[in-house]
Motif scaffolding. Structure first.
Motif, PDB file in Angstrom:
ATOM      1  N   GLU A 182      42.593  11.659  62.987  1.00  0.00           N
ATOM      2  CA  GLU A 182      43.951  11.325  62.509  1.00  0.00           C
ATOM      3  C   GLU A 182      43.917   9.885  61.894  1.00  0.00           C
ATOM      4  O   GLU A 182      44.421   9.496  60.710  1.00  0.00           O
ATOM      5  CB  GLU A 182      44.777  11.090  63.512  1.00  0.00           C
ATOM      6  CG  GLU A 182      46.489  10.748  63.196  1.00  0.00           C
ATOM      7  CD  GLU A 182      47.214  10.902  64.121  1.00  0.00           C
ATOM      8  OE1 GLU A 182      48.390  10.463  63.509  1.00  0.00           O
ATOM      9  OE2 GLU A 182      47.128  11.264  65.185  1.00  0.00           O
ATOM     10  N   ARG A 183      43.122   8.924  62.400  1.00  0.00           N
ATOM     11  CA  ARG A 183      42.828   7.537  61.740  1.00  0.00           C
ATOM     12  C   ARG A 183      42.082   7.625  60.577  1.00  0.00           C
ATOM     13  O   ARG A 183      42.221   6.625  59.833  1.00  0.00           O
ATOM     14  CB  ARG A 183      42.054   6.769  62.917  1.00  0.00           C
ATOM     15  CG  ARG A 183      42.496   6.260  64.103  1.00  0.00           C
ATOM     16  CD  ARG A 183      41.844   4.954  64.695  1.00  0.00           C
ATOM     17  NE  ARG A 183      40.904   5.764  65.494  1.00  0.00           N
ATOM     18  CZ  ARG A 183      40.798   6.026  66.740  1.00  0.00           C
ATOM     19  NH1 ARG A 183      41.853   5.966  67.400  1.00  0.00           N
ATOM     20  NH2 ARG A 183      39.951   6.502  67.504  1.00  0.00           N
ATOM     21  N   ALA A 199      43.892  19.473  59.892  1.00  0.00           N
ATOM     22  CA  ALA A 199      45.050  20.273  59.190  1.00  0.00           C
ATOM     23  C   ALA A 199      46.180  20.231  59.866  1.00  0.00           C
ATOM     24  O   ALA A 199      47.507  20.682  59.277  1.00  0.00           O
ATOM     25  CB  ALA A 199      44.339  21.934  59.160  1.00  0.00           C
ATOM     26  N   LYS A 200      46.324  19.781  61.003  1.00  0.00           N
ATOM     27  CA  LYS A 200      47.483  19.623  61.668  1.00  0.00           C
ATOM     28  C   LYS A 200      48.370  18.439  60.933  1.00  0.00           C
ATOM     29  O   LYS A 200      49.493  18.214  61.361  1.00  0.00           O
ATOM     30  CB  LYS A 200      47.319  19.352  63.281  1.00  0.00           C
ATOM     31  CG  LYS A 200      46.485  20.409  63.893  1.00  0.00           C
ATOM     32  CD  LYS A 200      46.078  19.886  65.408  1.00  0.00           C
ATOM     33  CE  LYS A 200      45.422  21.022  66.122  1.00  0.00           C
ATOM     34  NZ  LYS A 200      44.931  20.628  67.506  1.00  0.00           N
ATOM     35  N   HIS A 201      47.727  17.752  60.377  1.00  0.00           N
ATOM     36  CA  HIS A 201      48.490  16.559  59.843  1.00  0.00           C
ATOM     37  C   HIS A 201      48.533  16.632  58.308  1.00  0.00           C
ATOM     38  O   HIS A 201      49.432  15.813  57.617  1.00  0.00           O
ATOM     39  CB  HIS A 201      47.936  15.090  60.223  1.00  0.00           C
ATOM     40  CG  HIS A 201      47.738  14.946  61.578  1.00  0.00           C
ATOM     41  ND1 HIS A 201      48.575  14.456  62.353  1.00  0.00           N
ATOM     42  CD2 HIS A 201      46.615  15.085  62.298  1.00  0.00           C
ATOM     43  CE1 HIS A 201      48.233  14.455  63.792  1.00  0.00           C
ATOM     44  NE2 HIS A 201      47.051  14.830  63.874  1.00  0.00           N
ATOM     45  N   VAL A 202      47.594  17.292  57.592  1.00  0.00           N
ATOM     46  CA  VAL A 202      47.554  17.369  56.099  1.00  0.00           C
ATOM     47  C   VAL A 202      48.056  18.976  55.544  1.00  0.00           C
ATOM     48  O   VAL A 202      47.297  19.626  56.267  1.00  0.00           O
ATOM     49  CB  VAL A 202      46.510  17.081  55.757  1.00  0.00           C
ATOM     50  CG1 VAL A 202      46.307  17.059  54.069  1.00  0.00           C
ATOM     51  CG2 VAL A 202      46.072  15.561  56.108  1.00  0.00           C
ATOM     52  N   ARG A 203      49.140  19.098  55.091  1.00  0.00           N
ATOM     53  CA  ARG A 203      49.521  20.556  54.824  1.00  0.00           C
ATOM     54  C   ARG A 203      48.512  20.807  53.556  1.00  0.00           C
ATOM     55  O   ARG A 203      48.225  20.155  52.706  1.00  0.00           O
ATOM     56  CB  ARG A 203      50.875  20.411  54.479  1.00  0.00           C
ATOM     57  CG  ARG A 203      51.554  21.901  54.055  1.00  0.00           C
ATOM     58  CD  ARG A 203      53.080  22.002  53.823  1.00  0.00           C
ATOM     59  NE  ARG A 203      53.457  23.203  53.354  1.00  0.00           N
ATOM     60  CZ  ARG A 203      54.772  23.420  53.045  1.00  0.00           C
ATOM     61  NH1 ARG A 203      55.546  22.419  53.113  1.00  0.00           N
ATOM     62  NH2 ARG A 203      55.005  24.654  52.922  1.00  0.00           N
ATOM     63  N   ASN A 204      48.162  22.351  53.601  1.00  0.00           N
ATOM     64  CA  ASN A 204      47.149  22.632  52.667  1.00  0.00           C
ATOM     65  C   ASN A 204      46.079  21.821  52.352  1.00  0.00           C
ATOM     66  O   ASN A 204      45.690  21.336  51.190  1.00  0.00           O
ATOM     67  CB  ASN A 204      48.050  22.827  51.191  1.00  0.00           C
ATOM     68  CG  ASN A 204      49.181  23.814  51.346  1.00  0.00           C
ATOM     69  OD1 ASN A 204      48.898  24.846  52.112  1.00  0.00           O
ATOM     70  ND2 ASN A 204      50.427  23.547  50.770  1.00  0.00           N
ATOM     71  N   TYR A 251      43.506  28.088  59.345  1.00  0.00           N
ATOM     72  CA  TYR A 251      44.182  26.816  59.082  1.00  0.00           C
ATOM     73  C   TYR A 251      44.838  26.658  57.656  1.00  0.00           C
ATOM     74  O   TYR A 251      45.549  25.727  57.426  1.00  0.00           O
ATOM     75  CB  TYR A 251      43.383  25.642  59.428  1.00  0.00           C
ATOM     76  CG  TYR A 251      43.151  25.541  60.948  1.00  0.00           C
ATOM     77  CD1 TYR A 251      44.154  24.983  61.824  1.00  0.00           C
ATOM     78  CD2 TYR A 251      42.038  25.988  61.412  1.00  0.00           C
ATOM     79  CE1 TYR A 251      43.938  24.856  63.262  1.00  0.00           C
ATOM     80  CE2 TYR A 251      41.878  25.894  62.918  1.00  0.00           C
ATOM     81  CZ  TYR A 251      42.669  25.380  63.576  1.00  0.00           C
ATOM     82  OH  TYR A 251      42.496  25.202  65.049  1.00  0.00           O
ATOM     83  N   ARG A 252      44.929  27.910  56.900  1.00  0.00           N
ATOM     84  CA  ARG A 252      45.407  27.860  55.715  1.00  0.00           C
ATOM     85  C   ARG A 252      45.250  26.806  54.767  1.00  0.00           C
ATOM     86  O   ARG A 252      46.174  26.143  54.337  1.00  0.00           O
ATOM     87  CB  ARG A 252      47.081  28.113  55.821  1.00  0.00           C
ATOM     88  CG  ARG A 252      47.431  29.431  56.698  1.00  0.00           C
ATOM     89  CD  ARG A 252      48.729  29.413  56.899  1.00  0.00           C
ATOM     90  NE  ARG A 252      49.270  30.704  57.495  1.00  0.00           N
ATOM     91  CZ  ARG A 252      50.488  30.852  57.897  1.00  0.00           C
ATOM     92  NH1 ARG A 252      51.424  30.217  57.458  1.00  0.00           N
ATOM     93  NH2 ARG A 252      50.646  32.059  58.755  1.00  0.00           N
ATOM     94  N   THR A 253      43.851  26.277  54.567  1.00  0.00           N
ATOM     95  CA  THR A 253      43.587  25.263  53.905  1.00  0.00           C
ATOM     96  C   THR A 253      43.225  25.681  52.449  1.00  0.00           C
ATOM     97  O   THR A 253      43.055  26.836  52.061  1.00  0.00           O
ATOM     98  CB  THR A 253      42.148  24.403  54.365  1.00  0.00           C
ATOM     99  OG1 THR A 253      41.101  25.599  54.112  1.00  0.00           O
ATOM    100  CG2 THR A 253      42.304  24.116  55.886  1.00  0.00           C
ATOM    101  N   ASN A 254      43.599  24.789  51.585  1.00  0.00           N
ATOM    102  CA  ASN A 254      43.109  25.025  50.108  1.00  0.00           C
ATOM    103  C   ASN A 254      41.832  24.876  50.004  1.00  0.00           C
ATOM    104  O   ASN A 254      41.003  24.150  49.665  1.00  0.00           O
ATOM    105  CB  ASN A 254      44.003  23.986  49.064  1.00  0.00           C
ATOM    106  CG  ASN A 254      43.651  24.150  47.780  1.00  0.00           C
ATOM    107  OD1 ASN A 254      43.384  25.344  47.306  1.00  0.00           O
ATOM    108  ND2 ASN A 254      43.668  23.113  46.976  1.00  0.00           N
ATOM    109  N   HIS A 255      40.942  26.063  50.289  1.00  0.00           N
ATOM    110  CA  HIS A 255      39.538  26.124  50.506  1.00  0.00           C
ATOM    111  C   HIS A 255      38.955  26.567  48.927  1.00  0.00           C
ATOM    112  O   HIS A 255      39.410  27.678  48.292  1.00  0.00           O
ATOM    113  CB  HIS A 255      39.374  27.180  51.454  1.00  0.00           C
ATOM    114  CG  HIS A 255      37.874  27.202  51.588  1.00  0.00           C
ATOM    115  ND1 HIS A 255      37.021  25.973  52.225  1.00  0.00           N
ATOM    116  CD2 HIS A 255      36.976  28.086  52.034  1.00  0.00           C
ATOM    117  CE1 HIS A 255      35.930  25.994  52.467  1.00  0.00           C
ATOM    118  NE2 HIS A 255      35.597  27.559  52.299  1.00  0.00           N
ATOM    119  N   THR A 256      37.874  26.018  48.786  1.00  0.00           N
ATOM    120  CA  THR A 256      36.982  26.175  47.518  1.00  0.00           C
ATOM    121  C   THR A 256      35.563  26.361  48.032  1.00  0.00           C
ATOM    122  O   THR A 256      34.989  25.664  48.781  1.00  0.00           O
ATOM    123  CB  THR A 256      37.106  24.753  46.608  1.00  0.00           C
ATOM    124  OG1 THR A 256      38.384  24.543  46.275  1.00  0.00           O
ATOM    125  CG2 THR A 256      36.203  25.153  45.396  1.00  0.00           C
TER     126      THR A 256
END
Length: 406
Positions: A27-28, A54-59, A86-91
């Motif tokens: 988080e830091r 991913a708990k703190h940053v959406r997508n 985690y439904r990340t915007n994955h590349t």
């Protein structure tokens, strides 16, 4: 770095407490006024970092690199499973052998000293493509060194056992040398590891660690040079003093040596070089000093339990990651050097970097030793020769650039 080596009392709440430290460290490192993402290799370390971020940053933007025409070295399916969870915007950057070779000279030109970690080729491309989308990337570097994630850590623990397996392997080493070995296949890689383990059993505790960190033994190095050399023993002496600062039974000494030698001299250097070459900032949450101090306060058996490396790390995040990540075999971040040396790069190696006439004029390396390495490269038993050849190629590129200007 103030590393605490006194073992503290641990209890059932330890994984929760430990997990909290890592979550806070991640988080830091999310504070940023520019686009931010994370590397995601599909290994435990980067997956844990992504699960926390991913708990703190959406997508959350995540990035993986894979080898389109080398399935043995491609592990992007593990990264995909974490990204989906985690439904990340994955590349995923799926690159070909030709694409990697196209970046080879550019990568070598950027490094202003001989640096022979071949995975820097892939890291360079990963950083280049990642920088097109974000300016800051989180990395899982440090997890292996802190929490006993390398095969050599399991080997070090196994080597301390007085059993018939070690006795047999130690005394059958000459026969094991006959087995075909390379990093390019499952069984040949197992034979390669078995031979390295057996060779280590014949050495002292400190020399064993040094050998398992090296791509060449002392005899191979001395045979390579025309003139006998006296290696700089300062680094080796420092590493040995670290190992001797703790009892041999406490393998935290090996992890501390890894922090000082492998992490500081290779892994972080590689990422630092390649990220700077592409104007990308890389942050490493697992090396937050709170995490490091806590890790070294724990007994070694909380890091390697049975045959499971990074035990406390896996235990703390067991409910956060796909089960497949816990059952996968450990593999390093490697590139298919041996295949390249036998095919696309062979002519350049034999006629330019390691051409016989050039080696003789250069008068640094023993031409017969170089020929023997090239012959072994094309044999059915290449072992780790490709790593030694890569070190030579990196040196030759550097040498020609700075000392052979016309």
């Amino acid at each position: 770095m103030n590393v605490i080596l006194d073992h503290q009392q641990v209890d059932n709440d330890m994984p929760i407490h430990f997990k909290g430290k890592i979550e806070e460290a991640v988080e830091r490192r999310l504070v940023s006024d520019v686009p931010l993402g994370a590397f995601l290799s599909g290994g435990i370390d980067s997956s844990i970092v992504v699960s926390c971020a991913a708990k703190h940053v959406r997508n959350l933007n995540t990035f993986s690199i894979g080898f389109k025409d080398e399935p043995f070295f491609d592990e992007t399916h593990y990264a995909n499973s974490v990204a989906k969870l985690y439904r990340t915007n994955h590349t995923v950057f799926k690159i070909t052998t030709n694409e990697m070779l196209d970046h080879l000279e550019q990568m070598l030109d950027y490094i202003d000293e001989p640096f022979a970690d071949s995975s820097a080729i892939a890291v360079n491309i990963l950083c280049r493509y990642t920088r097109e989308k974000v300016t800051v990337a989180l990395s899982g570097d440090g997890g292996d060194e802190l929490f006993a994630g390398y095969n050599k850590h399991k080997a070090a623990a196994q080597s301390q056992k007085n059993n018939w397996v070690n006795f047999l392997l130690k005394h059958s080493y000459p026969l094991l040398e006959l087995l075909p070995s390379s990093r390019s296949g499952r069984f040949t890689n197992f034979f390669r590891q078995l031979k390295r383990y057996a060779a280590g059993l014949r050495l002292s505790y400190t020399e064993r660690y040094w050998r398992w960190c090296s791509i060449s033994d002392a005899m191979q190095v001395n045979n390579l040079f025309i003139k006998s050399i006296t290696p700089d023993s300062r680094v080796k002496s420092e590493v040995f003093s670290i190992l001797k600062s703790l009892p041999q039974q406490d393998l935290n000494g090996i992890l501390l040596a890894d922090m000082r030698l492998v992490l500081a001299g290779d892994m972080l250097v590689k990422v630092d070089y390649m990220s700077m070459a592409n104007s990308l900032e890389v942050r490493v949450p697992l090396l937050d000093y709170h995490v490091v101090n806590y890790a070294f306060s724990l007994p070694f058996e909380y890091k390697l339990k049975g045959d499971t490396g990074k035990f406390i790390l896996k235990d703390a995040f067991r409910n956060d990651l796909p089960e497949a990540l816990y059952t996968r075999a450990k593999k390093g971040f490697e590139v298919p050097l041996l295949k390249w040396f036998r095919t696309a790069l062979r002519e350049k190696i034999e006629k330019e970097y390691l051409a016989d006439e050039y080696i003789k004029v250069q008068n640094i390396f023993n031409p017969d030793a170089v020929k023997a390495m090239l012959k072994q490269m094309c044999s059915s038993n290449p072992g780790d020769v490709h790593a030694r050849l890569w070190a030579l190629i990196v040196f030759q590129h550097w040498y020609k650039k700075y000392f052979c200007k016309t």
